[in-house]
Write a protein that holds these residues in place. Structure first.
Motif, PDB file in Angstrom:
ATOM      1  N   UNK A  70       0.823  -1.212   0.000  1.00  0.00           N
ATOM      2  CA  UNK A  70       0.000   0.000   0.000  1.00  0.00           C
ATOM      3  C   UNK A  70       0.856   1.261   0.000  1.00  0.00           C
ATOM      4  N   UNK A  71       1.935   1.282   0.772  1.00  0.00           N
ATOM      5  CA  UNK A  71       2.786   2.479   0.817  1.00  0.00           C
ATOM      6  C   UNK A  71       3.507   2.668  -0.509  1.00  0.00           C
ATOM      7  N   UNK A  72       4.026   1.582  -1.075  1.00  0.00           N
ATOM      8  CA  UNK A  72       4.755   1.707  -2.340  1.00  0.00           C
ATOM      9  C   UNK A  72       3.852   2.157  -3.487  1.00  0.00           C
ATOM     10  N   UNK A  73       2.612   1.727  -3.471  1.00  0.00           N
ATOM     11  CA  UNK A  73       1.710   2.122  -4.563  1.00  0.00           C
ATOM     12  C   UNK A  73       0.989   3.436  -4.291  1.00  0.00           C
ATOM     13  N   UNK A  74       0.937   3.872  -3.033  1.00  0.00           N
ATOM     14  CA  UNK A  74       0.233   5.122  -2.745  1.00  0.00           C
ATOM     15  C   UNK A  74       1.111   6.354  -2.915  1.00  0.00           C
ATOM     16  N   UNK A  75       2.404   6.178  -2.988  1.00  0.00           N
ATOM     17  CA  UNK A  75       3.286   7.337  -3.174  1.00  0.00           C
ATOM     18  C   UNK A  75       2.968   8.098  -4.469  1.00  0.00           C
ATOM     19  N   UNK A  76       2.841   7.431  -5.626  1.00  0.00           N
ATOM     20  CA  UNK A  76       2.449   8.192  -6.828  1.00  0.00           C
ATOM     21  C   UNK A  76       1.058   8.804  -6.707  1.00  0.00           C
ATOM     22  N   UNK A  77       0.139   8.092  -6.048  1.00  0.00           N
ATOM     23  CA  UNK A  77      -1.212   8.635  -5.867  1.00  0.00           C
ATOM     24  C   UNK A  77      -1.170   9.893  -5.004  1.00  0.00           C
ATOM     25  N   UNK A  78      -0.382   9.872  -3.949  1.00  0.00           N
ATOM     26  CA  UNK A  78      -0.255  11.047  -3.088  1.00  0.00           C
ATOM     27  C   UNK A  78       0.347  12.234  -3.817  1.00  0.00           C
ATOM     28  N   UNK A  79       1.326  11.971  -4.666  1.00  0.00           N
ATOM     29  CA  UNK A  79       1.943  13.059  -5.435  1.00  0.00           C
ATOM     30  C   UNK A  79       0.951  13.642  -6.441  1.00  0.00           C
ATOM     31  N   UNK A  80       0.126  12.790  -7.031  1.00  0.00           N
ATOM     32  CA  UNK A  80      -0.877  13.285  -7.975  1.00  0.00           C
ATOM     33  C   UNK A  80      -1.997  14.048  -7.280  1.00  0.00           C
ATOM     34  N   UNK A  81      -2.423  13.575  -6.113  1.00  0.00           N
ATOM     35  CA  UNK A  81      -3.528  14.232  -5.416  1.00  0.00           C
ATOM     36  C   UNK A  81      -3.096  15.529  -4.730  1.00  0.00           C
ATOM     37  N   UNK A  82      -1.853  15.589  -4.246  1.00  0.00           N
ATOM     38  CA  UNK A  82      -1.351  16.766  -3.527  1.00  0.00           C
ATOM     39  C   UNK A  82      -0.027  17.205  -4.148  1.00  0.00           C
ATOM     40  N   UNK A  83      -0.062  17.843  -5.309  1.00  0.00           N
ATOM     41  CA  UNK A  83       1.190  18.137  -6.026  1.00  0.00           C
ATOM     42  C   UNK A  83       2.123  19.111  -5.315  1.00  0.00           C
ATOM     43  N   UNK A  84       1.619  20.028  -4.534  1.00  0.00           N
ATOM     44  CA  UNK A  84       2.500  21.001  -3.916  1.00  0.00           C
ATOM     45  C   UNK A  84       2.598  20.884  -2.415  1.00  0.00           C
ATOM     46  N   UNK A  85       2.044  19.841  -1.846  1.00  0.00           N
ATOM     47  CA  UNK A  85       1.971  19.746  -0.397  1.00  0.00           C
ATOM     48  C   UNK A  85       2.616  18.454   0.097  1.00  0.00           C
TER      49      UNK A  85
END
Length: 108
Positions: free
Chosen positions: A63-78
């Protein structure tokens, strides 16, 4: 009940738990739907993954390895938003791995 159906129900539950705060923050519908679909797909991956770890640790790692790109896409500047996504992935991934082993894999 087929195993895949149980796994998808677990993924839907995890997706709803993750999407509830997003809905209260009046987020657009696209990130909410993307989060639901992410957990539906991830539930299948976690349930059938074979790693030399406990089931909850396998769920957390995937979950952590696959959520990193999702987190970057959802919160690009934060960076705090990305950490929030990673934290939720740790908790829900561990729960998903644990429950998938107990409810799905141990059943005949």
């Amino acid at each position: 009940m087929p195993k895949l159906f149980k796994i998808l129900l677990l993924g839907l539950a995890a997706g709803i738990l993750n999407a509830i705060p997003m809905a209260f923050l009046s987020t657009d519908w696209q990130p909410v739907v993307a989060t639901l679909l992410y957990w539906l797909g991830l539930s299948i991956v976690i349930a059938y993954a074979r790693m030399p770890l406990e089931s909850w640790a396998t769920g957390m790692l995937i979950a952590v390895l696959t959520s990193l790109p999702l987190g970057i896409l959802l919160h690009p500047g934060s960076a705090l938003g990305v950490l929030q996504v990673l934290g939720i992935a740790l908790v829900l991934g561990g729960l998903l791995g644990f429950t998938a082993e107990r409810l799905v894999q141990d059943q005949p």
